[in-house]
Design a protein around this motif. Structure first.
Motif, PDB file in Angstrom:
ATOM      1  N   THR A 156       8.760  -1.313   5.375  1.00 13.83           N
ATOM      2  CA  THR A 156       7.364  -1.594   5.729  1.00 13.83           C
ATOM      3  C   THR A 156       6.690  -0.345   6.295  1.00 13.83           C
ATOM      4  O   THR A 156       5.535  -0.040   5.968  1.00 13.83           O
ATOM      5  N   THR A 171       1.326 -11.205  15.853  1.00  7.68           N
ATOM      6  CA  THR A 171       0.624 -10.809  14.633  1.00  7.68           C
ATOM      7  C   THR A 171      -0.215  -9.577  14.959  1.00  7.68           C
ATOM      8  O   THR A 171      -0.405  -9.225  16.131  1.00  7.68           O
ATOM      9  N   THR A 202       4.871  -5.608  13.422  1.00  7.45           N
ATOM     10  CA  THR A 202       4.482  -6.932  13.891  1.00  7.45           C
ATOM     11  C   THR A 202       5.075  -8.030  13.017  1.00  7.45           C
ATOM     12  O   THR A 202       5.634  -7.768  11.954  1.00  7.45           O
ATOM     13  N   ARG A 203       4.885  -9.267  13.460  1.00  9.41           N
ATOM     14  CA  ARG A 203       5.443 -10.408  12.741  1.00  9.41           C
ATOM     15  C   ARG A 203       4.867 -10.529  11.334  1.00  9.41           C
ATOM     16  O   ARG A 203       5.550 -11.007  10.415  1.00  9.41           O
ATOM     17  N   ASP A 204       3.620 -10.072  11.163  1.00 10.21           N
ATOM     18  CA  ASP A 204       3.010 -10.131   9.831  1.00 10.21           C
ATOM     19  C   ASP A 204       3.070  -8.776   9.118  1.00 10.21           C
ATOM     20  O   ASP A 204       2.214  -8.441   8.302  1.00 10.21           O
ATOM     21  N   ASP A 205       4.084  -7.998   9.446  1.00  6.58           N
ATOM     22  CA  ASP A 205       4.443  -6.777   8.704  1.00  6.58           C
ATOM     23  C   ASP A 205       3.379  -5.681   8.754  1.00  6.58           C
ATOM     24  O   ASP A 205       3.034  -5.090   7.725  1.00  6.58           O
ATOM     25  N   CYS A 206       2.909  -5.382   9.935  1.00 11.77           N
ATOM     26  CA  CYS A 206       2.010  -4.240  10.099  1.00 11.77           C
ATOM     27  C   CYS A 206       2.629  -3.262  11.097  1.00 11.77           C
ATOM     28  O   CYS A 206       2.898  -3.635  12.241  1.00 11.77           O
ATOM     29  N   SER A 265      -3.454  -9.170  14.689  1.00  9.37           N
ATOM     30  CA  SER A 265      -4.658  -9.534  15.447  1.00  9.37           C
ATOM     31  C   SER A 265      -4.322  -9.830  16.902  1.00  9.37           C
ATOM     32  O   SER A 265      -5.106  -9.491  17.803  1.00  9.37           O
TER      33      SER A 265
END
Length: 463
Positions: A285, A207, A177-181, A209
Motif C-alpha cells: 500500500t 479511517t 489506516t484501516r481503509d488503506d491510506c 477521515s
C-alpha cells in the motif's frame, strides 16, 4: 565471440508495482548513466533464473536490439511491456560465460538522483548527509527549549521549513489506516478529550477521515478534535508555536519541496508480532503511493521491524533499505534488534543497504563502525547527541555517513562550516594542527588523538 574480452553492462528492469526485478545484459560501449525506455518481450522464465536473460546488442545506429536466447520458449504470443532499464558499468568481464551465477544480485544497480548511488553490493551517499527528524525536528512538549515546540512535527509545514536549510532529507513515520491510506504520524495511538474524558485510538484502526479529524483542519471554519499526546504515562496538550494539520504520504510528495529527499520510516508497534501477509499488504500500500508520486525524489526506506525490512527489500529494488536499531541501548524479545552486530548480520545476509543506529550505541562500541564499513554498509545515526555539533563532527571523523537531527538550523550550519574547513585544505580533519573557519575554531585531530577519543567516549557518555 563469447571468448573475447570486452566491456558489458548488467541491466536491471523493473515494472512499477512488480515484486521481482528482471535482469538483462547489454553488450557494447555505452555511457555509465544511459537510460532506455523500450518495449520488451517478456516470458515467465526470466523470473526464475538469471541465465534466461534477454541479450542486447548495439546496431549501426547505436540503438539497442533485443533477442531471446534459444533456452527460452513460449507456447503463446509474448506480451509487450514497457520497462525502464538502468545501466551500470561492469569493466572487463572476460566473457558472458564468466558472469557469476548470482550476477542479478551482485552486479545490478541503480543510480539515484542528486548523485546517490545504490546497488545490492554497495550503497554510497555522495557526502556526509543531514536528515531532519520528523521534518524540522520532533516535538518535546515538556521541554523548556522552545525550539522543540516550534513547529508541529511530521507535517507539511515542518517538512517545508526544514527544506529551507541545506538539508538532504527529511525523516518521517508512515502508518496505514484501516481503509488503506498511508498517513504520516509517529505514535502508535492518537489521543483526544471529550467531555473531560481522555481517550486514545490506534492509528491503524482509524479511517483516513477519522485520522484527519484530529487537530487543525484544512477547511476554514471547521474545528478538529483536541489533539493530546501521551509521553511517559502523562497526557499533555499538543501545543506548539506553529501548528498544522495532519497529512498523508501522498500530500507530502505533492506539497513538499521536490528537491528534498524522503527518509520514510515504516512504522510498526514494537509490542505486536505481525503476520507476514499483513506486513506485505501494508508495504504494498505504501509502495503504491511511492511509485506513483516519488518521481525523481531521493528515497530511503528504514524500519525497526526486522521482517518489514526484509520484505520491503524483496518487494522493490528501486530504493535503499536501512535497518533501524537502538544499538543495544534497549533490549527486545527479537534478538535481531538488540545490537549493532545483529543489525549488521541482518543487513549483510539480506542485501540491505545500511543501518541507522542510536548514536549512543555507536559511541559505546566505536570499533563497530569499521566492521560496518568493511561490510560495505552505509551507517547513519539518530539520537539527542546529534543535536550537539561536536558530536556530529566526531561522527564525521569516524566515517559515519550522516546524522538525523532535531535542531536542523544549528546542525546544518555546523556541518556547512565543517565541510568548508575540509574544502579549504584542512584535509579530512585528521591533521596535526587547528583550523579556523570564519572565526570559529573547529577541532582537528591526529590519528593518535582520534584513537584516544574513541576509547574515551563510552566513559564520557556513561553507557
Amino acid at each position: 565471440m563469447l571468448g573475447q574480452a570486452r566491456n558489458i553492462c548488467i541491466l536491471s528492469g523493473h515494472r512499477r508495482g512488480e515484486e521481482y526485478p528482471r535482469y538483462m545484459i547489454w553488450e557494447g560501449n555505452i555511457r555509465k548513466e544511459i537510460r532506455w525506455m523500450v518495449n520488451l518481450a517478456l516470458v515467465d522464465a526470466i523470473n526464475s533464473a538469471p541465465n534466461h536473460a534477454l541479450i542486447f546488442t548495439t546496431t549501426t545506429n547505436n540503438k539497442p536490439s533485443c533477442t531471446l536466447p534459444t533456452t527460452t520458449t513460449s507456447p503463446s504470443p509474448l506480451p509487450s511491456t514497457q520497462m525502464a532499464l538502468k545501466a551500470v558499468h561492469v569493466t572487463d568481464v572476460p566473457s558472458l560465460d564468466h558472469v557469476p551465477e548470482n550476477a542479478s544480485l551482485a552486479l545490478c544497480s541503480s543510480r539515484f538522483p542528486n548523485g546517490v548511488e545504490m546497488g545490492r553490493s554497495a550503497f554510497k551517499l555522495p557526502k556526509f548527509v543531514v536528515i531532519g527528524h520528523r521534518g524540522n525536528g520532533m516535538n518535546v512538549l515538556q521541554s523548556s527549549d522552545r525550539r522543540m515546540r516550534a513547529i508541529k512535527e511530521n507535517t507539511i509545514m515542518s517538512f517545508n521549513a526544514a527544506s529551507t536549510f541545506p538539508l538532504d532529507y527529511v525523516e518521517f513515520d508512515v502508518q496505514v489506516t484501516r481503509d488503506d491510506c498511508p498517513v504520516i504520524f509517529h505514535d502508535d495511538f492518537i489521543f483526544s478529550e471529550e467531555n473531560g474524558a481522555v481517550f486514545g485510538r490506534r492509528i491503524t484502526e482509524l479511517t483516513l477521515s477519522e485520522f484527519l479529524s484530529y487537530g487543525p483542519q484544512r477547511e476554514l471554519g471547521n474545528e478538529g478534535k483536541v489533539l493530546l499526546r501521551k509521553k511517559d504515562g502523562k497526557i499533555m496538550p499538543w501545543d506548539v508555536e506553529q501548528d498544522d494539520s495532519l497529512c498523508t504520504l501522498q500530500e507530502a510528495f505533492v506539497k513538499v519541496e521536490p528537491a528534498i529527499g524522503f527518509n520514510i520510516e515504516l512504522k510498526f508497534d514494537d509490542h505486536i508480532v505481525y503476520e507476514q501477509d499483513y506486513l506485505v499488504h501494508v508495504l504494498q500500500t505504501i509502495l503504491k503511493v511511492v511509485f506513483e508520486y516519488a518521481k525523481d525524489r531521493p528515497i530511503i526506506f528504514s524500519t525497526f521491524q526486522p521482517d518489514a525490512a526484509l520484505l520491503i527489500r524483496k518487494l522493490q529494488s528501486n530504493y535503499p533499505v536501512f535497518f533501524l536499531t537502538n544499538g543495544g541501548c534497549e533490549i527486545y524479545e527479537d534478538v535481531r534488534r538488540n545490537s549493532l552486530e545483529e543489525a549488521m548480520k541482518l543487513s549483510v545476509e539480506n542485501g540491505l543497504e545500511g543501518i541507522v543506529s542510536e548514536i549512543k550505541g555507536i559511541f559505546r562500541d566505536p570499533g563497530t563502525v569499521t566492521k560496518i564499513k568493511e561490510s560495505k554498509l552505509c551507517l547513519l545515526s539518530y539520537g539527542k547527541l546529534n543535536n550537539v555539533p561536536e558530536a556530529v563532527y566526531m561522527q564525521h571523523l569516524m566515517g559515519i555517513d550522516g546524522v538525523i537531527v532535531d535542531l536542523v538550523k544549528e546542525i546544518t550550519e555546523a556541518v556547512a562550516d565543517m565541510m568548508k574547513s575540509t574544502i579549504g585544505g584542512e584535509g579530512e580533519g585528521l591533521t596535526d594542527g587547528c583550523g579556523a573557519v570564519q572565526g570559529n575554531t573547529r577541532p582537528q585531530f591526529s590519528q593518535q588523538d582520534l584513537s584516544f577519543l574513541l576509547k574515551l567516549i563510552p566513559q564520557l557518555i556513561q553507557i
